[in-house]
Write a protein that holds these residues in place. Structure first.
Motif, PDB file in Angstrom:
ATOM      1  N   ASN A   1     -17.117 -15.703 -48.794  1.00  0.00           N
ATOM      2  CA  ASN A   1     -17.559 -14.779 -47.753  1.00  0.00           C
ATOM      3  C   ASN A   1     -19.084 -14.765 -47.637  1.00  0.00           C
ATOM      4  OD1 ASN A   1     -18.506 -13.209 -49.888  1.00  0.00           O
ATOM      5  ND2 ASN A   1     -16.730 -11.844 -49.877  1.00  0.00           N
ATOM      6  N   ALA A   2     -19.586 -13.911 -46.748  1.00  0.00           N
ATOM      7  CA  ALA A   2     -21.027 -13.869 -46.482  1.00  0.00           C
ATOM      8  C   ALA A   2     -21.832 -13.427 -47.692  1.00  0.00           C
ATOM      9  CB  ALA A   2     -21.296 -12.933 -45.300  1.00  0.00           C
ATOM     10  N   GLU A   3     -21.204 -12.671 -48.592  1.00  0.00           N
ATOM     11  CA  GLU A   3     -21.897 -12.209 -49.807  1.00  0.00           C
ATOM     12  C   GLU A   3     -21.858 -13.239 -50.929  1.00  0.00           C
ATOM     13  OE1 GLU A   3     -19.649 -10.276 -48.151  1.00  0.00           O
ATOM     14  OE2 GLU A   3     -21.253  -9.152 -47.135  1.00  0.00           O
ATOM     15  N   GLY A   4     -21.249 -14.388 -50.675  1.00  0.00           N
ATOM     16  CA  GLY A   4     -21.163 -15.425 -51.693  1.00  0.00           C
ATOM     17  C   GLY A   4     -19.992 -15.261 -52.644  1.00  0.00           C
ATOM     18  N   GLU A   5     -19.111 -14.310 -52.356  1.00  0.00           N
ATOM     19  CA  GLU A   5     -17.943 -14.099 -53.212  1.00  0.00           C
ATOM     20  C   GLU A   5     -16.842 -15.092 -52.850  1.00  0.00           C
ATOM     21  OE1 GLU A   5     -17.997  -9.313 -54.055  1.00  0.00           O
ATOM     22  OE2 GLU A   5     -17.301 -10.015 -52.090  1.00  0.00           O
ATOM     23  N   GLN A   6     -16.164 -15.585 -53.879  1.00  0.00           N
ATOM     24  CA  GLN A   6     -15.046 -16.498 -53.650  1.00  0.00           C
ATOM     25  C   GLN A   6     -13.752 -15.695 -53.528  1.00  0.00           C
ATOM     26  OE1 GLN A   6     -15.679 -19.008 -57.178  1.00  0.00           O
ATOM     27  NE2 GLN A   6     -16.183 -20.699 -55.804  1.00  0.00           N
ATOM     28  N   TYR A   7     -12.862 -16.173 -52.661  1.00  0.00           N
ATOM     29  CA  TYR A   7     -11.594 -15.470 -52.498  1.00  0.00           C
ATOM     30  C   TYR A   7     -10.482 -16.443 -52.137  1.00  0.00           C
ATOM     31  CZ  TYR A   7     -12.434 -15.781 -47.426  1.00  0.00           C
ATOM     32  OH  TYR A   7     -12.663 -16.237 -46.152  1.00  0.00           O
ATOM     33  N   VAL A   8      -9.244 -15.993 -52.392  1.00  0.00           N
ATOM     34  CA  VAL A   8      -8.047 -16.722 -51.990  1.00  0.00           C
ATOM     35  C   VAL A   8      -7.115 -15.726 -51.315  1.00  0.00           C
ATOM     36  CG1 VAL A   8      -8.198 -18.439 -53.830  1.00  0.00           C
ATOM     37  CG2 VAL A   8      -6.926 -16.317 -54.233  1.00  0.00           C
ATOM     38  N   TYR A   9      -6.088 -16.238 -50.669  1.00  0.00           N
ATOM     39  CA  TYR A   9      -5.062 -15.391 -50.082  1.00  0.00           C
ATOM     40  C   TYR A   9      -3.790 -15.485 -50.919  1.00  0.00           C
ATOM     41  CZ  TYR A   9      -7.719 -14.412 -45.855  1.00  0.00           C
ATOM     42  OH  TYR A   9      -8.666 -13.956 -44.972  1.00  0.00           O
TER      43      TYR A   9
ATOM     44  N   ASP B   1      13.718 -13.193 -45.981  1.00  0.00           N
ATOM     45  CA  ASP B   1      13.451 -14.241 -44.989  1.00  0.00           C
ATOM     46  C   ASP B   1      12.174 -15.014 -45.309  1.00  0.00           C
ATOM     47  OD1 ASP B   1      15.701 -13.601 -43.471  1.00  0.00           O
ATOM     48  OD2 ASP B   1      14.615 -12.020 -42.366  1.00  0.00           O
ATOM     49  N   ASN B   2      11.655 -14.824 -46.533  1.00  0.00           N
ATOM     50  CA  ASN B   2      10.415 -15.478 -46.977  1.00  0.00           C
ATOM     51  C   ASN B   2       9.208 -15.046 -46.154  1.00  0.00           C
ATOM     52  OD1 ASN B   2      11.370 -16.923 -49.180  1.00  0.00           O
ATOM     53  ND2 ASN B   2      11.973 -18.678 -47.930  1.00  0.00           N
ATOM     54  N   GLU B   3       9.253 -13.840 -45.623  1.00  0.00           N
ATOM     55  CA  GLU B   3       8.124 -13.287 -44.915  1.00  0.00           C
ATOM     56  C   GLU B   3       7.435 -12.255 -45.805  1.00  0.00           C
ATOM     57  OE1 GLU B   3       9.476 -11.665 -41.252  1.00  0.00           O
ATOM     58  OE2 GLU B   3      10.117 -13.594 -40.423  1.00  0.00           O
ATOM     59  N   GLY B   4       6.109 -12.340 -45.827  1.00  0.00           N
ATOM     60  CA  GLY B   4       5.354 -11.409 -46.662  1.00  0.00           C
ATOM     61  C   GLY B   4       4.020 -11.078 -46.028  1.00  0.00           C
ATOM     62  N   ILE B   5       3.182 -10.379 -46.782  1.00  0.00           N
ATOM     63  CA  ILE B   5       1.873  -9.948 -46.300  1.00  0.00           C
ATOM     64  C   ILE B   5       0.786 -10.724 -47.034  1.00  0.00           C
ATOM     65  CG2 ILE B   5       0.313  -8.015 -45.952  1.00  0.00           C
ATOM     66  CD1 ILE B   5       2.914  -7.859 -44.356  1.00  0.00           C
ATOM     67  N   ALA B   6      -0.106 -11.334 -46.280  1.00  0.00           N
ATOM     68  CA  ALA B   6      -1.236 -12.056 -46.875  1.00  0.00           C
ATOM     69  C   ALA B   6      -2.288 -11.065 -47.350  1.00  0.00           C
ATOM     70  CB  ALA B   6      -1.832 -13.012 -45.857  1.00  0.00           C
ATOM     71  N   LYS B   7      -2.724 -11.225 -48.601  1.00  0.00           N
ATOM     72  CA  LYS B   7      -3.728 -10.338 -49.176  1.00  0.00           C
ATOM     73  C   LYS B   7      -4.964 -11.146 -49.581  1.00  0.00           C
ATOM     74  CE  LYS B   7      -1.250  -6.531 -49.070  1.00  0.00           C
ATOM     75  NZ  LYS B   7      -1.645  -5.378 -48.233  1.00  0.00           N
ATOM     76  N   LYS B   8      -6.114 -10.733 -49.104  1.00  0.00           N
ATOM     77  CA  LYS B   8      -7.373 -11.373 -49.477  1.00  0.00           C
ATOM     78  C   LYS B   8      -7.779 -10.892 -50.868  1.00  0.00           C
ATOM     79  CE  LYS B   8     -12.056 -12.045 -47.672  1.00  0.00           C
ATOM     80  NZ  LYS B   8     -12.981 -11.689 -46.570  1.00  0.00           N
ATOM     81  N   THR B   9      -7.922 -11.832 -51.805  1.00  0.00           N
ATOM     82  CA  THR B   9      -8.179 -11.485 -53.208  1.00  0.00           C
ATOM     83  C   THR B   9      -9.474 -12.132 -53.682  1.00  0.00           C
ATOM     84  OG1 THR B   9      -5.790 -11.408 -53.594  1.00  0.00           O
ATOM     85  CG2 THR B   9      -7.221 -11.502 -55.534  1.00  0.00           C
ATOM     86  N   ILE B  10     -10.434 -11.319 -54.102  1.00  0.00           N
ATOM     87  CA  ILE B  10     -11.703 -11.815 -54.638  1.00  0.00           C
ATOM     88  C   ILE B  10     -11.476 -12.336 -56.056  1.00  0.00           C
ATOM     89  CG2 ILE B  10     -14.099 -11.274 -55.192  1.00  0.00           C
ATOM     90  CD1 ILE B  10     -13.499 -11.180 -52.236  1.00  0.00           C
ATOM     91  N   ILE B  11     -12.024 -13.525 -56.360  1.00  0.00           N
ATOM     92  CA  ILE B  11     -11.851 -14.128 -57.689  1.00  0.00           C
ATOM     93  C   ILE B  11     -13.201 -14.586 -58.234  1.00  0.00           C
ATOM     94  CG2 ILE B  11      -9.497 -14.924 -57.174  1.00  0.00           C
ATOM     95  CD1 ILE B  11     -10.703 -17.735 -56.760  1.00  0.00           C
ATOM     96  N   THR B  12     -13.240 -14.787 -59.541  1.00  0.00           N
ATOM     97  CA  THR B  12     -14.367 -15.470 -60.181  1.00  0.00           C
ATOM     98  C   THR B  12     -13.814 -16.711 -60.862  1.00  0.00           C
ATOM     99  OG1 THR B  12     -14.119 -14.135 -62.192  1.00  0.00           O
ATOM    100  CG2 THR B  12     -15.696 -13.374 -60.554  1.00  0.00           C
ATOM    101  N   THR B  13     -14.583 -17.795 -60.807  1.00  0.00           N
ATOM    102  CA  THR B  13     -14.098 -19.070 -61.304  1.00  0.00           C
ATOM    103  C   THR B  13     -14.973 -19.605 -62.432  1.00  0.00           C
ATOM    104  OG1 THR B  13     -15.351 -20.251 -59.604  1.00  0.00           O
ATOM    105  CG2 THR B  13     -13.064 -19.670 -59.096  1.00  0.00           C
ATOM    106  N   GLY B  14     -14.405 -20.568 -63.174  1.00  0.00           N
ATOM    107  CA  GLY B  14     -15.119 -21.184 -64.283  1.00  0.00           C
ATOM    108  C   GLY B  14     -15.303 -22.672 -64.066  1.00  0.00           C
ATOM    109  N   LYS B  15     -14.886 -23.463 -65.039  1.00  0.00           N
ATOM    110  CA  LYS B  15     -15.101 -24.908 -65.006  1.00  0.00           C
ATOM    111  C   LYS B  15     -14.053 -25.600 -64.137  1.00  0.00           C
ATOM    112  CE  LYS B  15     -17.330 -25.167 -69.553  1.00  0.00           C
ATOM    113  NZ  LYS B  15     -18.635 -25.618 -69.040  1.00  0.00           N
TER     114      LYS B  15
END
Length: 394
Positions: free
Chosen positions: A322-330, A338-352
């Motif tokens: 995002n604009a703040e430099g944070e990494q995220y996944v859905y 019916d395999n229908e669900g809600i997409a959630k934006k999740t902020i993560i921190t990563t390593g190597k």
């Protein structure tokens, strides 16, 4: 499709108003009566509102029975704890401690060469002989004198043990014998230097000089002897890895020329950091049963510098920023039958990273369903449909 349907309905309603109203509309327009015109306009607006309400009701009914909805189609995978080994790459050259260019210890003419190139020799085996310049004859004379001195000493000792003779005679005989024995030993050591022997077992890789040449001690090169059993790679590692690269760490060694890969480990890591380039040396043992790995062969090393037994790994391609430099996944939550669900934006921190995957340090846990294909086209809290699901990131 809905827009076309709306236009068709409006057309039908206007048409249904009948041709009888057409004349009335024309008559109103031709009358130039402002009040009649305003009244007619109000009637048409009222008809339009009624049509809009009817269209809304129809859209709601269609959405309930329509099986083909405009829901983003996605694929997902489920995270799981797994072992993660990170490696960094560095180059090195193969060498061996058993690689030696043999030089003589004595000046003289090389009278005999007993070995050929490619010949296998054992430790202590005679490789060549240098002319001793008459030392053998001198040794023979000294040995005769030493034998006489020994006999004289033994006789004087027997007499002295019987209290016969003077002590000075006994001591002179003993001193003379010891001096002669040392002279013989020193000359034997000198003559031994005229014989060139193999310091270790190996193969004569090169016969550098020829029989009959004059050789100088410590300078003339005679043979190159190599043993391919004790091979290793010595390379320099940046100092930032000083705590992670230690003895026993796993190493994958690739030889591009041989199209060969072996697994080994670090057998020694230096405690000294070179101030010139801020690196320290490591040695990596190289098994060489096939004898096809040669000294100075270039190798590519992948050294293990980080290990996690319970890591969460995801493909780098599913991560956005995002604009703040944070990494995220859905991620997908509240998935129905019916395999229908809600997409959630999740902020993560990563390593190597390792290859195409990256370790997630925080934000998602084990058994989280993450959107893979279609992650770039969904929005937070949007309804999505999973069309393909995998148990892991592959």
């Amino acid at each position: 499709m809905k827009n076309i349907l709306s236009i068709a309905i409006v057309t039908l309603i206007i048409t249904s108003c009948g041709s009888d109203k057409k004349n009335s509309l024309e008559s109103v327009l031709s009358s130039n009566n402002l009040e009649l015109m305003r009244k007619k306009r109000a009637e048409i607006i009222e008809q339009q509102q009624t049509i809009n309400d009817q269209l809304t009701t129809l859209d709601q009914a269609i959405s309930k029975v329509d099986t083909v909805k405009k829901i983003p189609l996605i694929t997902t995978f489920k995270t799981k704890n797994q072992a993660f080994n990170h490696y960094f790459e560095i180059q090195g050259n193969v060498t061996t401690k058993d690689l030696l260019v043999i030089t003589p210890e004595y000046n003289g003419i090389l009278t005999r060469v007993y070995v050929k190139e490619g010949e296998k020799v054992k430790k202590g085996q005679t490789l060549a002989k240098i002319d001793d310049g008459g030392l053998s004859q001198q040794l023979a004379q000294l040995q005769i004198q030493a034998e006489l001195a020994k006999t004289t000493y033994e006789r004087q000792k027997r007499l002295w043990d019987q209290n016969i003779g003077s002590e000075i005679q006994f001591l002179q005989a003993k001193s003379n014998y010891e001096a002669q024995a040392k002279a013989v030993n020193q000359l034997e050591q000198q003559i031994a230097k005229t014989v060139v022997k193999a310091p270790f077992s190996g193969t004569i890789d090169d016969v550098i000089t020829e029989q009959g040449n004059v050789v100088a001690a410590g300078q003339s090169q005679l043979f190159r002897l190599v043993n391919l059993d004790n091979m290793y790679i010595e390379t320099e590692v940046p100092e930032r890895y000083i705590e992670d690269v230690t003895k026993g760490k796993h190493v994958v060694v690739e030889f591009p020329v041989l199209n060969k890969t072996i697994e080994t480990e670090i057998r020694q890591a230096s405690d000294f950091i070179n101030p010139a380039n801020r690196t320290f040396k490591v040695e990596v043992a190289i098994p060489n049963s096939e004898k096809n790995i040669k000294p100075n062969l270039t190798a590519r090393l992948k050294i293990n510098d980080y290990t996690s037994k319970d890591a969460i790994l995801i493909p780098q391609s599913v991560i956005s920023e995002n604009a703040e430099g944070e990494q995220y996944v859905y991620t997908v939550a509240d998935k129905n039958s019916d395999n229908e669900g809600i997409a959630k934006k999740t902020i993560i921190t990563t390593g190597k990273t390792q290859g195409d995957v990256i370790e997630v340090l925080s934000g998602i846990k084990d058994n989280t369903e993450v959107i893979k294909e279609g992650a770039r086209s969904v929005k937070d809290s949007q309804t999505v449909k999973v069309i393909d699901y995998k148990e892991d990131v592959q």
